[in-house]
Design an enzyme around this catalytic site. Structure first.
Site, PDB file in Angstrom:
ATOM      1  N   GLU A   1     -21.559  69.607  42.176  1.00 41.23           N
ATOM      2  CA  GLU A   1     -20.980  69.164  40.340  1.00 41.23           C
ATOM      3  C   GLU A   1     -19.691  69.168  40.501  1.00 41.23           C
ATOM      4  O   GLU A   1     -19.553  68.482  39.853  1.00 41.23           O
ATOM      5  CB  GLU A   1     -22.219  68.836  39.765  1.00 41.23           C
TER       6      GLU A   1
ATOM      7  N   HIS B   1     -20.885  75.182  41.720  1.00 39.88           N
ATOM      8  CA  HIS B   1     -21.785  74.827  42.234  1.00 39.88           C
ATOM      9  C   HIS B   1     -20.940  72.757  42.442  1.00 39.88           C
ATOM     10  O   HIS B   1     -19.904  73.008  42.509  1.00 39.88           O
ATOM     11  CB  HIS B   1     -22.435  73.731  40.865  1.00 39.88           C
TER      12      HIS B   1
ATOM     13  N   CYS C   1     -22.680  72.382  34.991  1.00 39.30           N
ATOM     14  CA  CYS C   1     -22.143  71.057  36.077  1.00 39.30           C
ATOM     15  C   CYS C   1     -21.731  69.891  34.423  1.00 39.30           C
ATOM     16  O   CYS C   1     -21.233  68.920  34.766  1.00 39.30           O
ATOM     17  CB  CYS C   1     -23.086  70.621  36.896  1.00 39.30           C
TER      18      CYS C   1
ATOM     19  N   CYS D   1     -26.831  70.832  36.492  1.00 37.14           N
ATOM     20  CA  CYS D   1     -27.452  72.256  35.030  1.00 37.14           C
ATOM     21  C   CYS D   1     -26.207  71.990  34.160  1.00 37.14           C
ATOM     22  O   CYS D   1     -25.216  70.863  34.187  1.00 37.14           O
ATOM     23  CB  CYS D   1     -26.883  73.511  35.783  1.00 37.14           C
TER      24      CYS D   1
END
Length: 164
Positions: free
Chosen positions: A62, A60, A93, A90
């Site tokens: 992030e 991801h 992250c 999420c």
């Protein structure tokens, strides 16, 4: 919105949206993040890495940015930095942001809104767990601002998840 907004938050969040657009145009999921110092100077930017990292479901934007930031800067400096990200981090992250030591997060699309967009999509089985809940379990403060500019953030995903 839980944290305090700053004068440059909207413009820097829109820069994160631009990174998400580039991610999508490059064949990856439409997520993007930037890291800025306390004065709003952009230090790093990161597209999503799902496709570009060979199908890595943990790549991801992030998480990748938090890893890079944690290697590049010390904890004292990162405590004054903000991650601007197109969607709410999420749980994975959020953990990475916490462990890297980034002190503030500003996001566009909420995790709940993301779940409504993607449903149970195999490439994005979204957790409906707000990042502030993850951060609150930690021992260092992480300020959260968002959702912000959510209508603009939703547009980054228009037609994307239904075609996959």
């Amino acid at each position: 919105m839980t944290g305090t907004t700053r004068s440059h938050d909207e413009s820097l969040l829109r820069k994160a949206f631009d990174v998400a657009r580039r991610s999508r145009e490059g064949g990856d999921h439409p997520f993007g993040s930037i890291l800025a110092d306390r004065d709003g100077n952009v230090l790093l930017e990161q597209c999503n890495g799902y496709s570009s990292e060979g199908g890595d479901r943990t790549a991801h934007a992030e998480r990748l940015l938090a890893t890079r930031a944690g290697k590049a800067y010390d904890l004292d400096f990162l405590a004054g930095c903000t991650m601007y990200t197109s969607a709410e981090p999420c749980a994975m992250c959020s953990g990475a942001i916490y462990w890297a030591g980034i002190g503030r997060v500003v996001f566009g699309l909420s995790e709940r809104g993301m779940k409504q967009l993607t449903g149970d999509h195999v490439e994005n089985p979204t957790l409906d767990l707000p990042c502030h809940v993850v951060f609150a379990a930690g021992q260092r403060a992480t300020e959260v601002v968002g959702p912000m500019l959510e209508d603009e953030a939703v547009k980054l995903h228009e037609g994307y998840w239904s075609r996959r």
